[in-house]
Design a protein around this motif. Structure first.
Motif, PDB file in Angstrom:
ATOM      1  N   LYS A  98      -1.956  -3.457  10.652  1.00 17.40           N
ATOM      2  CA  LYS A  98      -2.629  -3.846   9.420  1.00 17.40           C
ATOM      3  C   LYS A  98      -3.643  -4.936   9.771  1.00 17.40           C
ATOM      4  O   LYS A  98      -3.298  -6.108   9.912  1.00 17.40           O
ATOM      5  CB  LYS A  98      -1.636  -4.348   8.368  1.00 17.40           C
ATOM      6  CG  LYS A  98      -2.281  -4.627   7.004  1.00 17.40           C
ATOM      7  CD  LYS A  98      -1.267  -5.109   5.969  1.00 17.40           C
ATOM      8  CE  LYS A  98      -1.948  -5.349   4.628  1.00 17.40           C
ATOM      9  NZ  LYS A  98      -1.014  -5.876   3.600  1.00 17.40           N
ATOM     10  N   GLY A 164      -4.229  -1.457   1.597  1.00 19.21           N
ATOM     11  CA  GLY A 164      -3.132  -2.348   1.272  1.00 19.21           C
ATOM     12  C   GLY A 164      -3.533  -3.576   0.483  1.00 19.21           C
ATOM     13  O   GLY A 164      -4.688  -3.771   0.092  1.00 19.21           O
ATOM     14  N   GLU A 377       2.681  -0.230  -3.236  1.00 24.38           N
ATOM     15  CA  GLU A 377       1.816   0.896  -2.869  1.00 24.38           C
ATOM     16  C   GLU A 377       1.207   0.742  -1.477  1.00 24.38           C
ATOM     17  O   GLU A 377       0.562   1.667  -0.971  1.00 24.38           O
ATOM     18  CB  GLU A 377       0.701   1.030  -3.907  1.00 24.38           C
ATOM     19  CG  GLU A 377       1.198   1.405  -5.296  1.00 24.38           C
ATOM     20  CD  GLU A 377       0.127   1.230  -6.357  1.00 24.38           C
ATOM     21  OE1 GLU A 377      -1.065   1.099  -5.978  1.00 24.38           O
ATOM     22  OE2 GLU A 377       0.465   1.208  -7.557  1.00 24.38           O
ATOM     23  N   ASP A 378       1.418  -0.408  -0.852  1.00 21.25           N
ATOM     24  CA  ASP A 378       0.812  -0.726   0.449  1.00 21.25           C
ATOM     25  C   ASP A 378       1.673  -0.146   1.571  1.00 21.25           C
ATOM     26  O   ASP A 378       2.681  -0.729   1.964  1.00 21.25           O
ATOM     27  CB  ASP A 378       0.694  -2.250   0.575  1.00 21.25           C
ATOM     28  CG  ASP A 378       0.112  -2.705   1.906  1.00 21.25           C
ATOM     29  OD1 ASP A 378      -0.211  -1.841   2.748  1.00 21.25           O
ATOM     30  OD2 ASP A 378      -0.012  -3.927   2.096  1.00 21.25           O
ATOM     31  N   ASP A 379       1.284   0.990   2.108  1.00 19.40           N
ATOM     32  CA  ASP A 379       2.023   1.598   3.219  1.00 19.40           C
ATOM     33  C   ASP A 379       1.739   0.899   4.545  1.00 19.40           C
ATOM     34  O   ASP A 379       2.531   1.013   5.483  1.00 19.40           O
ATOM     35  CB  ASP A 379       1.667   3.085   3.334  1.00 19.40           C
ATOM     36  CG  ASP A 379       2.155   3.887   2.125  1.00 19.40           C
ATOM     37  OD1 ASP A 379       3.142   3.456   1.495  1.00 19.40           O
ATOM     38  OD2 ASP A 379       1.538   4.926   1.813  1.00 19.40           O
ATOM     39  N   TYR A 380       0.616   0.168   4.621  1.00 18.19           N
ATOM     40  CA  TYR A 380       0.272  -0.518   5.870  1.00 18.19           C
ATOM     41  C   TYR A 380       1.227  -1.668   6.168  1.00 18.19           C
ATOM     42  O   TYR A 380       1.364  -2.084   7.319  1.00 18.19           O
ATOM     43  CB  TYR A 380      -1.172  -1.019   5.807  1.00 18.19           C
ATOM     44  CG  TYR A 380      -2.190   0.023   6.212  1.00 18.19           C
ATOM     45  CD1 TYR A 380      -2.749   0.031   7.484  1.00 18.19           C
ATOM     46  CD2 TYR A 380      -2.579   1.021   5.321  1.00 18.19           C
ATOM     47  CE1 TYR A 380      -3.679   0.990   7.859  1.00 18.19           C
ATOM     48  CE2 TYR A 380      -3.500   1.981   5.681  1.00 18.19           C
ATOM     49  CZ  TYR A 380      -4.053   1.967   6.958  1.00 18.19           C
ATOM     50  OH  TYR A 380      -4.956   2.928   7.333  1.00 18.19           O
ATOM     51  N   LYS A 381       1.889  -2.221   5.151  1.00 20.81           N
ATOM     52  CA  LYS A 381       2.801  -3.348   5.386  1.00 20.81           C
ATOM     53  C   LYS A 381       3.982  -2.950   6.264  1.00 20.81           C
ATOM     54  O   LYS A 381       4.639  -3.793   6.875  1.00 20.81           O
ATOM     55  CB  LYS A 381       3.316  -3.902   4.057  1.00 20.81           C
ATOM     56  CG  LYS A 381       4.295  -3.016   3.304  1.00 20.81           C
ATOM     57  CD  LYS A 381       4.790  -3.680   2.031  1.00 20.81           C
ATOM     58  CE  LYS A 381       5.792  -2.806   1.280  1.00 20.81           C
ATOM     59  NZ  LYS A 381       5.204  -1.560   0.771  1.00 20.81           N
ATOM     60  N   GLU A 382       4.269  -1.643   6.348  1.00 22.35           N
ATOM     61  CA  GLU A 382       5.426  -1.156   7.103  1.00 22.35           C
ATOM     62  C   GLU A 382       5.124  -0.980   8.593  1.00 22.35           C
ATOM     63  O   GLU A 382       6.055  -0.868   9.397  1.00 22.35           O
ATOM     64  CB  GLU A 382       5.874   0.188   6.517  1.00 22.35           C
ATOM     65  CG  GLU A 382       6.186   0.153   5.028  1.00 22.35           C
ATOM     66  CD  GLU A 382       6.433   1.541   4.456  1.00 22.35           C
ATOM     67  OE1 GLU A 382       6.460   2.504   5.267  1.00 22.35           O
ATOM     68  OE2 GLU A 382       6.592   1.663   3.236  1.00 22.35           O
ATOM     69  N   THR A 388       9.896  -2.916   4.300  1.00 22.23           N
ATOM     70  CA  THR A 388      10.063  -1.903   3.258  1.00 22.23           C
ATOM     71  C   THR A 388       9.802  -2.501   1.890  1.00 22.23           C
ATOM     72  O   THR A 388       9.675  -3.723   1.723  1.00 22.23           O
ATOM     73  CB  THR A 388      11.483  -1.334   3.287  1.00 22.23           C
ATOM     74  OG1 THR A 388      12.410  -2.370   2.888  1.00 22.23           O
ATOM     75  CG2 THR A 388      11.847  -0.818   4.671  1.00 22.23           C
ATOM     76  N   ASP A 389       9.756  -1.626   0.887  1.00 24.83           N
ATOM     77  CA  ASP A 389       9.593  -2.105  -0.486  1.00 24.83           C
ATOM     78  C   ASP A 389      10.735  -3.040  -0.868  1.00 24.83           C
ATOM     79  O   ASP A 389      10.520  -4.073  -1.520  1.00 24.83           O
ATOM     80  CB  ASP A 389       9.548  -0.925  -1.455  1.00 24.83           C
ATOM     81  CG  ASP A 389       8.285  -0.089  -1.307  1.00 24.83           C
ATOM     82  OD1 ASP A 389       7.356  -0.550  -0.608  1.00 24.83           O
ATOM     83  OD2 ASP A 389       8.241   1.008  -1.881  1.00 24.83           O
TER      84      ASP A 389
END
Length: 590
Positions: A98, A164, A377-382, A388-389
């Motif tokens: 990210k 993100g 909604e930010d998949d880049y944080k993973e 995870t959420d």
């Protein structure tokens, strides 16, 4: 401590503004870019080949700016800029999945700005599972009156793809300086790893060292002059002045009092990647408005329980927080009793006001609700650490593990308790005289000084140009031109005689055992109260582009106005910016 704000705008009784230590920083309004109650959207459109080239491994540390377009959308406006510069930013974060990005509005269009901004820093906050730590710290710095970048969260889209939730962090540049320090023409240094402020020698060019390719004290303004003499002098004074003389000498060249506030926050935050532990991530500004360097914190994400070194920052001793390596700006100040007492007071004050579980967690919970949808909604944080959420939703009260060994709640709770346990008794009083003491414009002169709550008495010694000296008691009761009762600010009001052309003052605080006096030498104040209607109506002390004279030059200027009923003879009046040159510029005869 000595007055070093020698900004004299007139002589012969015309006007003087002078004070010893600027204790308050002006913070601009949030404005339309740094919205606090919603999450704006940033759209970047860039040639796909340019984006792919930017993200190649061999280009990750390049600052090459690619042309792109920029859109900033909020609930009440949408703005488009057709041509901006777009690149990666950061240090180790460039290796993250990210990425962080910099938007430059003036790269391809000279003087182009967006709502006054030349740059926009979009930080991915990839280390922080909460995506909140940096913003919480910048907000606490702002509230605590430490120079602070404005921040807000934004959604970032690049070529239509949601990249993100990002933190928009205000650029530290000329505009930033002008809004905080009333002058932007001085030298600004961005200080990287290795900038420990240790003395290297008399030659200013020694401090241009660049062991890793870039200077560790990187000059960001006045680069054509490339003059490091001011920085070299400051470092010389800091390191080589005997301790008994350091308060008077250092305050001539550095704003010590504001730094002690910043140091208190740096340690409470656990900002190990800042100056005190890691000799990294701060700015120094040589402010021509007061002739002193100012410390500006920077890069506040690895804080509040984030650790990469295997150390417990929540309980580390606040007085012995450095790395056992040269950190003279902190370690030498802690050897001076009045500064150590002032630091002690500032740590306690920060805990009571901006850094405690109730304050931080209340704000964190509000912000978490605000950013939750965008964060989930930010998949880049993973991609970097598997956040995870659920990890995001639990981040305020549960530790993630690995480099996030403590939740925000746990860290702040332990740090505040341990810091309070470590606080020393305030044995040494201290005096801080603010920049914004009211100028002498009438028969009533307000005196204001900060001495903390440990002082049992505060007195001002006044020596007028005519008549007898006087000692004036100052009070912290909210009734004597001080700010509020029992807040450490002491005030008094004296009645100046019309026969006074000037007076000198010193302020002393004591607690029955020790005393402290500021400034070191009696400070001269000249009257602007003429009683004849002559006033300075406007002042432009740093004119670079506002109003040109008849020759097309941007000189500094003042406007005199005669509010009286008779003409005034100014044939023996002068302007000066140096006490030792009272007759520097004679007013022209008309």
């Amino acid at each position: 401590k000595n007055c070093n704000m020698k900004k004299i705008l007139g002589t012969c009784g015309l006007l003087l503004l002078c004070a010893a230590a600027k204790t308050q920083t002006f913070h601009p309004e949030w404005g339309d870019v740094f919205l606090q109650d919603e999450i704006p959207t940033v759209h970047i459109t860039i040639d796909p080949d340019s984006l792919a080239e930017m993200l190649l491994d061999e280009n990750l540390f390049s600052d090459y700016e690619y042309p792109a377009s920029f859109v900033y959308q909020t609930s009440f406006y949408s703005d488009t800029i057709d041509l901006i510069g777009f690149r990666l930013r950061g240090n180790t974060s460039r290796l993250a999945a990210k990425k962080s990005f910099k938007v430059s509005f003036n790269t391809f269009v000279d003087q182009q700005k967006y709502k006054g901004l030349k740059k926009m820093n979009l930080n991915g906050e990839h280390n922080d599972v909460s995506i909140l730590r940096s913003r919480l710290n910048w907000e606490s710095a702002r509230t605590f009156d430490v120079p602070a970048s404005r921040t807000n969260h934004v959604r970032l889209y690049v070529n239509g793809e949601y990249r993100g939730l990002y933190l928009n962090v205000e650029q530290i540049d000329n505009r930033y300086l002008n809004e905080r320090f009333a002058a932007s023409t001085g030298n600004l240094y961005k200080c990287f790893y290795g900038s420990n402020l240790a003395y290297l020698g008399e030659d200013p060019d020694i401090y241009k060292l660049a062991p890793w390719g870039n200077r560790i004290y990187e000059l960001k303004t006045n680069t054509e002059d490339d003059d490091y003499s001011g920085l070299a002098h400051f470092i010389d004074v800091l390191n080589n002045t005997p301790l008994q003389d350091l308060p008077c000498e250092l305050e001539e060249v550095f704003n010590v009092h504001d730094y002690l506030k910043a140091a208190a926050l740096e340690i409470l935050w656990g900002h190990w990647d800042g100056y005190i532990y890691n000799n990294n991530n701060y700015y120094l500004y040589d402010n021509p408005d007061d002739g002193r360097f100012h410390f500006i914190p920077y890069d506040l994400d690895n804080t509040l329980g984030i650790d990469w070194l295997g150390l417990d920052w929540s309980e580390r001793n606040i007085y012995d927080w450095d790395n056992n390596e040269p950190r003279p700006l902190f370690s030498r100040l802690m050897l001076i009793e009045e500064y150590r007492s002032e630091f002690t007071w500032q740590v306690n004050e920060a805990i009571e006001t901006v850094f405690n579980p109730d304050v931080i967690l209340e704000r964190a919970e509000i912000l978490q609700v605000l950013i939750e949808d965008a964060a989930l909604e930010d998949d880049y944080k993973e991609l970097d650490y598997g956040f995870t959420d659920t990890d995001f939703q639990n981040a305020l009260y549960e530790a993630f593990g690995a480099h996030v060994g403590m939740s925000i709640s746990e860290y702040v709770e332990i740090r505040t308790n341990s810091a309070l346990d470590q606080l020393e008794t305030l044995l040494e009083p201290f005096v801080v005289i603010p920049f914004d003491n009211a100028p002498w414009t009438s028969g009533e002169v307000d005196l204001l000084a900060f001495a903390g709550t440990s002082a049992s008495f505060v007195q001002a010694t006044i020596n007028p140009s005519s008549g007898s000296s006087m000692i004036v008691d100052m009070f912290d009761d909210g009734l004597h031109q001080d700010l509020a009762a029992n807040d450490g600010w002491f005030g008094a009001q004296i009645q100046a005689e019309t026969s006074w052309d000037s007076f000198t003052y010193q302020i002393m605080a004591g607690n029955g055992q020790e005393t402290d006096t500021a400034p070191c030498e009696p400070q001269l104040v000249w009257s602007s109260w003429l009683g004849n209607g002559l006033v300075i109506n406007e002042v432009m002390p740093s004119n670079t582009s506002n109003i040109a004279d008849e020759f097309g030059e941007y000189d500094d200027w003042i406007e005199l106005f005669n509010a009286g009923s008779t003409s005034q003879d100014l044939s023996n009046y002068y302007l000066t910016n140096k006490l030792e040159e009272a007759n520097k510029w004679r007013l022209p005869l008309i």
